[in-house]
Design a protein around this motif. Structure first.
Motif, mmCIF file in Angstrom:
data_model
loop_
_atom_site.group_PDB
_atom_site.id
_atom_site.type_symbol
_atom_site.label_atom_id
_atom_site.label_comp_id
_atom_site.label_asym_id
_atom_site.label_seq_id
_atom_site.Cartn_x
_atom_site.Cartn_y
_atom_site.Cartn_z
ATOM 1 N N GLN A 33 -8.684 53.015 10.279
ATOM 2 C CA GLN A 33 -8.034 51.770 10.706
ATOM 3 C C GLN A 33 -8.996 50.937 11.550
ATOM 4 O OE1 GLN A 33 -4.363 52.248 12.854
ATOM 5 N NE2 GLN A 33 -4.363 50.134 13.550
ATOM 6 N N LEU A 34 -9.713 51.590 12.460
ATOM 7 C CA LEU A 34 -10.692 50.870 13.284
ATOM 8 C C LEU A 34 -11.752 50.210 12.408
ATOM 9 C CD1 LEU A 34 -11.282 53.434 16.176
ATOM 10 C CD2 LEU A 34 -10.125 51.226 16.340
ATOM 11 N N MET A 35 -12.249 50.957 11.430
ATOM 12 C CA MET A 35 -13.282 50.403 10.554
ATOM 13 C C MET A 35 -12.744 49.219 9.762
ATOM 14 S SD MET A 35 -16.004 51.843 11.378
ATOM 15 C CE MET A 35 -17.057 51.108 10.156
ATOM 16 N N GLY A 36 -11.489 49.296 9.360
ATOM 17 C CA GLY A 36 -10.877 48.168 8.663
ATOM 18 C C GLY A 36 -10.862 46.920 9.520
ATOM 19 N N GLU A 37 -10.688 47.100 10.815
ATOM 20 C CA GLU A 37 -10.690 45.962 11.732
ATOM 21 C C GLU A 37 -12.108 45.562 12.128
ATOM 22 O OE1 GLU A 37 -7.927 46.538 15.021
ATOM 23 O OE2 GLU A 37 -6.709 47.836 13.738
ATOM 24 N N LEU A 38 -13.015 46.536 12.209
ATOM 25 C CA LEU A 38 -14.389 46.252 12.640
ATOM 26 C C LEU A 38 -15.261 45.682 11.524
ATOM 27 C CD1 LEU A 38 -15.042 49.483 14.734
ATOM 28 C CD2 LEU A 38 -14.768 47.166 15.628
ATOM 29 N N MET A 39 -15.035 46.110 10.281
ATOM 30 C CA MET A 39 -15.918 45.712 9.184
ATOM 31 C C MET A 39 -16.033 44.203 8.997
ATOM 32 S SD MET A 39 -15.662 48.436 6.133
ATOM 33 C CE MET A 39 -17.021 49.536 5.914
ATOM 34 N N PRO A 40 -14.934 43.460 9.002
ATOM 35 C CA PRO A 40 -15.098 42.012 8.821
ATOM 36 C C PRO A 40 -15.983 41.379 9.896
ATOM 37 C CG PRO A 40 -12.808 42.624 8.480
ATOM 38 C CD PRO A 40 -13.510 43.842 9.016
ATOM 39 N N ALA A 41 -15.818 41.814 11.138
ATOM 40 C CA ALA A 41 -16.656 41.269 12.216
ATOM 41 C C ALA A 41 -18.116 41.675 12.021
ATOM 42 C CB ALA A 41 -16.146 41.741 13.576
ATOM 43 N N MET A 42 -18.336 42.931 11.633
ATOM 44 C CA MET A 42 -19.709 43.392 11.417
ATOM 45 C C MET A 42 -20.347 42.660 10.241
ATOM 46 S SD MET A 42 -19.492 47.504 12.325
ATOM 47 C CE MET A 42 -18.814 47.919 10.749
ATOM 48 N N MET A 43 -19.585 42.482 9.156
ATOM 49 C CA MET A 43 -20.115 41.773 7.987
ATOM 50 C C MET A 43 -20.464 40.334 8.344
ATOM 51 S SD MET A 43 -20.260 44.021 5.588
ATOM 52 C CE MET A 43 -20.387 43.143 4.050
ATOM 53 N N GLN A 44 -19.602 39.698 9.113
ATOM 54 C CA GLN A 44 -19.847 38.315 9.541
ATOM 55 C C GLN A 44 -21.112 38.242 10.388
ATOM 56 O OE1 GLN A 44 -18.048 35.685 8.534
ATOM 57 N NE2 GLN A 44 -19.294 34.237 9.660
ATOM 58 N N ALA A 45 -21.272 39.191 11.300
ATOM 59 C CA ALA A 45 -22.445 39.196 12.171
ATOM 60 C C ALA A 45 -23.721 39.484 11.390
ATOM 61 C CB ALA A 45 -22.267 40.219 13.286
ATOM 62 N N MET A 46 -23.630 40.297 10.352
ATOM 63 C CA MET A 46 -24.811 40.670 9.578
ATOM 64 C C MET A 46 -25.204 39.627 8.543
ATOM 65 S SD MET A 46 -23.955 44.771 9.135
ATOM 66 C CE MET A 46 -24.426 44.740 7.444
#
Length: 190
Positions: free
Chosen positions: A142-155
């Motif tokens: 669940q955390l990764m589901g919430e973190l991935m969009p932010a990480m993808m945007q930052a990358m």
């Protein structure tokens, strides 16, 4: 991932009695002894990598879909294409159970056993059984589901810059080594 989880467990479980474990020296491709391999197999079992990957699958699929949408104007993929992509991703995610064969898990255990002592692996396994770590593993998808969009945007800006740099390197290489152009799977234009 297991090493990161173990470090988090150590920080998250300060009430546990400290266990002195001498760090192991790196061993270059040595075959582990039976006790170390058994300890690594126990760690693989409690870590439930298969379950972790299966639970992370939908988050990975959503991140991949978002990245694919970025290839289209206004980040809007044609409906028919989106349906085909979703079907392919679902098929891939459904196949994850078949990827985690006993042979793969044993291969992974052997790799861990080459880098950790039996005492270290037993200690990590004990930490993984701690209720805080159980909760951490259950919450991670669940955390990764919430973190991935932010990480993808930052990358994304860094990925575009890297992609441009790599394309320049390849084009420059092909200019000085034209015989290698035929080796590219997708020949460069120009």
């Amino acid at each position: 991932m297991i090493a990161a989880l173990a470090l988090l467990a150590a920080a998250a479980a300060p009430t546990a009695a400290p266990v002195a474990v001498a760090p192991s020296a790196p061993v270059a491709m040595a075959q582990p002894d039976a006790a170390t391999l058994a300890a690594a197999r126990a760690l693989m079992k409690i870590s439930d990598l298969q379950g972790q990957m299966k639970a992370l699958g939908p988050s990975m699929a959503n991140a991949a879909e978002q990245q694919m949408r970025g290839m289209f104007t206004e980040a809007r993929m044609p409906d028919g294409l989106q349906a085909q992509m979703a079907s392919a991703m679902k098929s891939y995610l459904d196949s994850m159970d078949r990827m985690f064969t006993p042979e793969l898990i044993d291969q992974m255990a052997t790799i861990y056993a080459r880098h950790f002592t039996a005492a270290e692996l037993n200690h990590i396994t004990a930490m993984m059984a701690d209720p805080v770590m159980v909760h951490f593993r259950e919450t991670t998808p669940q955390l990764m589901g919430e973190l991935m969009p932010a990480m993808m945007q930052a990358m994304r800006p860094h990925q575009k810059a890297l992609q441009a740099q790599l394309m320049t390197i390849i084009r420059d290489w092909i200019q000085t080594h034209p015989e290698d152009k035929a080796k590219l799977r997708s020949p460069l234009s120009s």
